[in-house]
Design an enzyme around this catalytic site. Structure first.
Site, PDB file in Angstrom:
ATOM      1  CD  GLU A 116      19.323  52.398  81.925  1.00 53.88           C
ATOM      2  OE1 GLU A 116      18.966  51.301  82.339  1.00 53.88           O
ATOM      3  OE2 GLU A 116      19.185  53.453  82.556  1.00 53.88           O
ATOM      4  CE  LYS A 118       9.920  57.268  79.328  1.00 49.45           C
ATOM      5  NZ  LYS A 118       8.707  56.508  79.514  1.00 49.45           N
ATOM      6  CG  ASP A 120       5.676  51.185  76.918  1.00 49.21           C
ATOM      7  OD1 ASP A 120       5.374  51.915  77.888  1.00 49.21           O
ATOM      8  OD2 ASP A 120       5.056  51.185  75.844  1.00 49.21           O
ATOM      9  CE1 TYR A 228      13.685  53.918  86.652  1.00 55.10           C
ATOM     10  CE2 TYR A 228      13.054  52.187  85.115  1.00 55.10           C
ATOM     11  CZ  TYR A 228      12.708  53.172  86.019  1.00 55.10           C
ATOM     12  OH  TYR A 228      11.389  53.409  86.289  1.00 55.10           O
ATOM     13  CE  LYS A 317       7.452  58.627  75.161  1.00 51.63           C
ATOM     14  NZ  LYS A 317       6.447  59.279  75.998  1.00 51.63           N
ATOM     15  CB  CYS A 411     -21.176  39.358  47.252  1.00 49.25           C
ATOM     16  SG  CYS A 411     -19.598  39.924  46.613  1.00 49.25           S
ATOM     17  CB  CYS A 414     -20.834  39.390  42.389  1.00 49.61           C
ATOM     18  SG  CYS A 414     -21.014  38.135  43.677  1.00 49.61           S
ATOM     19  CB  CYS A 441     -18.970  36.262  48.090  1.00 47.72           C
ATOM     20  SG  CYS A 441     -19.517  36.250  46.373  1.00 47.72           S
ATOM     21  CB  CYS A 447     -17.817  37.092  42.835  1.00 54.81           C
ATOM     22  SG  CYS A 447     -17.358  38.514  43.849  1.00 54.81           S
TER      23      CYS A 447
HETATM   24  S1  IVH Z   1      14.762  57.004  84.907  1.00 57.93           S
HETATM   25  C1  IVH Z   1      14.273  60.466  87.696  1.00 57.93           C
HETATM   26  N1  IVH Z   1      15.229  55.124  83.157  1.00 57.93           N
HETATM   27  O1  IVH Z   1       9.874  56.263  82.441  1.00 57.93           O
HETATM   28  C2  IVH Z   1      14.442  59.403  86.676  1.00 57.93           C
HETATM   29  N2  IVH Z   1      12.981  55.708  83.640  1.00 57.93           N
HETATM   30  O2  IVH Z   1       8.734  58.969  82.214  1.00 57.93           O
HETATM   31  C3  IVH Z   1      13.434  58.372  86.805  1.00 57.93           C
HETATM   32  N3  IVH Z   1      11.328  54.398  82.453  1.00 57.93           N
HETATM   33  O3  IVH Z   1       8.442  56.487  85.601  1.00 57.93           O
HETATM   34  C4  IVH Z   1      13.286  57.498  85.682  1.00 57.93           C
HETATM   35  N4  IVH Z   1      12.734  53.119  81.377  1.00 57.93           N
HETATM   36  O4  IVH Z   1       8.679  54.179  84.550  1.00 57.93           O
HETATM   37  C5  IVH Z   1      14.294  55.843  83.789  1.00 57.93           C
HETATM   38  N5  IVH Z   1      15.752  53.427  81.665  1.00 57.93           N
HETATM   39  C6  IVH Z   1      14.838  54.160  82.307  1.00 57.93           C
HETATM   40  C7  IVH Z   1      13.462  53.976  82.125  1.00 57.93           C
HETATM   41  C8  IVH Z   1      12.558  54.778  82.807  1.00 57.93           C
HETATM   42  C9  IVH Z   1      11.477  53.374  81.600  1.00 57.93           C
HETATM   43  C10 IVH Z   1      10.021  54.949  82.872  1.00 57.93           C
HETATM   44  C11 IVH Z   1       9.813  54.984  84.343  1.00 57.93           C
HETATM   45  C12 IVH Z   1       9.475  56.393  84.696  1.00 57.93           C
HETATM   46  C13 IVH Z   1       9.073  56.941  83.365  1.00 57.93           C
HETATM   47  C14 IVH Z   1       9.347  58.422  83.309  1.00 57.93           C
END
Ligand code: IVH
Length: 786
Positions: A116, A118, A120, A228, A317, A411, A414, A441, A447
């Protein structure tokens, strides 16, 4: 028909919950917003008549609680863990090796991973008892978080009661609360308009929104939640695979990330990583990597945890889009129109996939907003292909000797005076001049920076299109003082070009010929080539087509210019000022002398007849209390501007149905000599120009403009033609071509590499054409494609 109030309430709740789910979780609304509002109104009405029937999971209860004075703490029954990070392929290989070895699987075994993005945002825990949402908490330090139940309730994609059946008696769903980009931009835009602080990024905005003690504030924030994983599961069971488990949660009403996938082995993970990375900038929300989890929950169990992170999951990451670095200096750049712009020179830093050593600071207001000083440590952000930005200063890291940034008085190129640009704001209460954020300017073509940029612009393809006269050559011409203004280009002789770097006899004569061959030019191109501040191709075209001649354009009053489509007072004032500046006048006269012919495309013939009506004029000259209807009444009664301007109180009192406010407003205008003169010159000019301002440019007719009133957007690269060519065809068909997608966009033409604009179009359900469709369409419209 519901039999009892109780039944009706229940039915309304069921319907509202369903529509809520369709809209916020499935993104597939099935009824218009107005109908939803009516159902909600009815439910609120019934509940207020029968407060004893209000329940915690009623859709009316998403906002309702009184502000808290503090959050209470929540101890997580099962700790909320964090994830280990992988930054490179080797880290992923190690992760896989550790898993296989712990499970005693042979090297090379391909296990399944659920993948999935991640997200933010902020991790949250949602507790359901007997299907009812009872508590929402932040992750906190993983052991203890804060009770944010009231705030979580306001997030429409969080079910207040689980849908369907078969759920465990106690179920803790975990997931991420985040703010989609679009909502984030809108929120910041609103904050900017209200002069409030903006959020640095969507994550901070989401965190700040969840941290509100007053849930009404949270309710107004565009938050979303995706689940998730799960925590507590009591009195029931869930499927034994991560993906199946998540799909079960979706059945119960949760939003899942649609990019969830199951892959095989590390190779599958790496492939997924690349695919999501490629889409990163087009997603409607921010992600900072992807998460891989062993798909089999029994294996997850076996693998267990080490310190605070599971052995069965990892976050791979993406390259960071925000990094810290130091401001070495702030320098000022001078642009084509003389704008003096501060630029931060940075300690080079790798961010968003490139090394960044400069970032524009836009203007002095921006520096003040950031409170940025030389020596400061700042957060640099480069997301997608957007230019790097300074988003924040880290105040704790400010060195003692950090220096404030001052706008230079002269400026840097110039030495001319640098002045603050004034903005003219006009309202019913009169015109007001305000200090703008920009500095300029005053050197104009004297210029070197402005001259060089102006010449580059002048020669560029969309302007005079002088073949071979690029940036490097212009730079040399300016350095060698061979050219003081655009007109001088036409005075160059091959012998002057030959000694320049990279030139020989033939190339010098070629450039000479190229310049000389551009002595006949269409008016619109010439106007654009002049580089008037805020006048792009579109505005240049409007000016050329609506006013028809250079003489008229030069003379046009700001008031006259604002009659033209899409020209507001600010742009009108820029245009007027440009043509009335002595040094510009001189340079333009000189240029016109050098050119052989300016092709004036405007045919102000039949349509000129429609001189601006008196009513339209009166409506637009800022008379307090006089709008459309009042203006019409005045026009009808008096018949001429002269009669209106010489009217006295008695004469005005005789106008049928004219409001007292309008009479007062008009009397005070008539008493104002400057206003009277302004209106008289405007009328005079409209008459002599014979201007037609009601509809599209004068030379066109609706019959051969099938796309009149439509706005098209081009994105990606077209293989068969350049973007300008495509734009020209669309304009020929009457379309406006815009740079960004909005609700008003009629169609998006998307070539390969189309990015966020395509995503936007899809999101808004706007028609999208690929290149082949587009070519077919052009052919159908009789456009001859070579
Ligand atoms: S799983 C034990 N799935 O990432 C597993 N985390 O660095 C728990 N996060 O605190 C997390 N997207 O806030 C999981 N698809 C995803 C995620 C996710 C974002 C964040 C979450 C967690 C942090 C861990």
């Amino acid at each position: 028909m519901p039999v009892t109030i109780h039944d009706e309430i229940n039915q309304l709740r069921e319907q509202l919950n369903l529509h809520n789910y369709r809209y916020y979780v499935q993104d597939e609304p099935s009824i218009p917003d107005a109908e939803y509002d009516r159902l909600m109104q009815r439910l609120k009405q019934l509940e207020s008549q029968h407060p004893e029937l209000v329940t915690a999971d009623s859709p009316t209860q998403r906002v309702g609680a009184r502000p808290l004075t503090a959050f209470t703490q929540v101890t997580h029954e099962m700790p909320m863990l964090s994830l280990d990070n992988a930054f490179a392929e080797a880290d992923m290989e190690d992760f896989n090796r550790r898993i296989l070895s712990r499970l005693d699987y042979p090297v090379g075994t391909q296990i399944e991973f659920a993948c999935e993005p991640k997200l933010d945002g902020i991790a949250v825990s949602l507790l359901y008892e007997d299907g009812l949402f009872v508590r929402g908490a932040t992750r906190g330090d993983g052991t203890t978080g804060e009770d944010i139940t009231q705030n979580i309730r306001t997030i429409p994609s969080v079910p207040l009661r689980l849908r369907g059946e078969g759920f465990p008696r106690r179920l803790e769903v975990r997931g991420e609360v985040y703010m989609p980009r679009e909502g984030f931009e809108a929120l910041n835009e609103q904050a900017r308009l209200q002069g409030q602080k903006t959020f640095v990024n969507p994550r901070n905005a989401a965190a700040g929104s969840l941290r509100q003690l007053d849930s009404r504030i949270t309710a107004a924030r565009p938050l979303q939640m995706c689940s998730y994983s799960v925590g507590i599961v009591e009195g029931g069971t869930l499927p034994g695979q991560q993906d199946q488990m998540l799909k079960q949660l979706a059945q119960w009403g949760f939003r899942l990330n649609p990019l969830l996938e199951v892959v095989s082995g590390v190779a599958g993970c790496l492939d997924y990583y690349q695919r999501i990375l490629a889409q990163r900038d087009q997603l409607g929300y921010e992600i900072d990597g992807v998460v891989f989890k062993v798909n089999d929950l029994a294996l997850q169990q076996k693998l267990g945890f080490v310190s605070r992170a599971p052995r069965w999951a990892i976050a791979h990451k993406f390259p960071a889009q925000e990094e810290l670095t130091q401001v070495r200096a702030v320098e000022f750049q001078v642009g084509r129109t003389g704008a003096v712009t501060p630029v931060a020179r940075l300690e080079p830093v790798f961010v968003g996939g490139v090394t960044v050593s400069n970032a524009t600071l836009h203007n002095m207001d921006e520096i003040a907003r950031l409170d940025l000083r030389v020596g400061d440590t700042v957060v640099i952000r480069r997301a997608g292909d957007v230019i790097p930005q300074v988003v924040q200063v880290v105040p704790e890291r400010r060195p003692e000797d950090a220096r404030r940034v001052e706008i230079p008085e002269n400026c840097p190129v110039c030495g001319s005076h640098v002045e603050r640009v004034q903005r003219v704001l006009r309202s019913k209460s009169g015109a007001r001049v305000e200090e703008g954020a920009a500095y300029r300017c005053v050197g104009r073509l004297s210029c070197k920076a402005q001259r060089q940029q102006a010449l580059i612009h002048f020669a560029s393809r969309k302007a005079m299109d002088i073949d071979g006269l690029g940036e490097k050559i212009v730079q040399q011409l300016v350095e060698a003082d061979l050219v003081q203004s655009p007109a001088d280009l036409y005075r160059l002789v091959p012998a002057q070009l030959e000694p320049l770097e990279g030139f020989a006899k033939l190339s010098a004569s070629n450039l000479y010929e190229a310049i000389q061959s551009r002595k006949t030019v269409e008016l619109a191109r010439l106007i654009y080539a002049l580089g008037i501040p805020d006048v792009g191709e579109e505005t240049a075209r409007t000016l050329a087509l609506s006013l028809g001649s250079m003489a008229r354009i030069r003379e046009a009053l700001p008031d006259t210019l604002t009659w033209l489509p899409d020209i507001g007072l600010e742009v009108a004032t820029e245009i007027h000022n440009f043509f009335h500046d002595e040094s510009n006048k001189e340079a333009l006269d000189d240029l016109l002398d050098m050119l052989e012919k300016v092709e004036e495309t405007g045919e102000l013939s039949s349509k000129q007849a429609s001189i601006a009506s008196l009513a339209q004029l009166l409506e637009r000259v800022n008379i307090k209390g006089v709008a459309k209807v009042g203006a019409e009444r005045l026009a009808e009664h008096f018949g001429s501007l002269e009669a209106v301007l010489t009217a006295d109180a008695d004469a005005l009192a005789a106008v049928p149905k004219l409001s007292a406010k309008a009479v007062k407003g008009l009397l005070s205008c008539i008493a104002d000599v400057a206003w009277v003169e302004r209106v008289q010159s405007l009328e005079q000019q409209l008459r002599t120009f014979g201007m037609h301002w009601e509809s599209a440019p004068a030379h066109t007719s609706a019959d051969n403009e099938p796309l009149a009133d439509q706005t098209w957007v081009l994105t990606g690269t077209l293989e068969s033609m350049g973007r300008n060519e495509a734009k020209a065809y669309l304009q020929q068909l009457g379309a406006k071509v815009a740079g960004s997608v909005s609700a008003k966009t009629s169609c998006v033409v998307a070539g390969p590499g189309a990015g966020s604009k395509l995503a936007q179009a899809n999101k808004h359900g706007i028609q999208v054409m690929n290149e082949a469709d587009f070519l077919d369409y052009l052919k159908q419209q009789g456009i001859d494609l070579a």
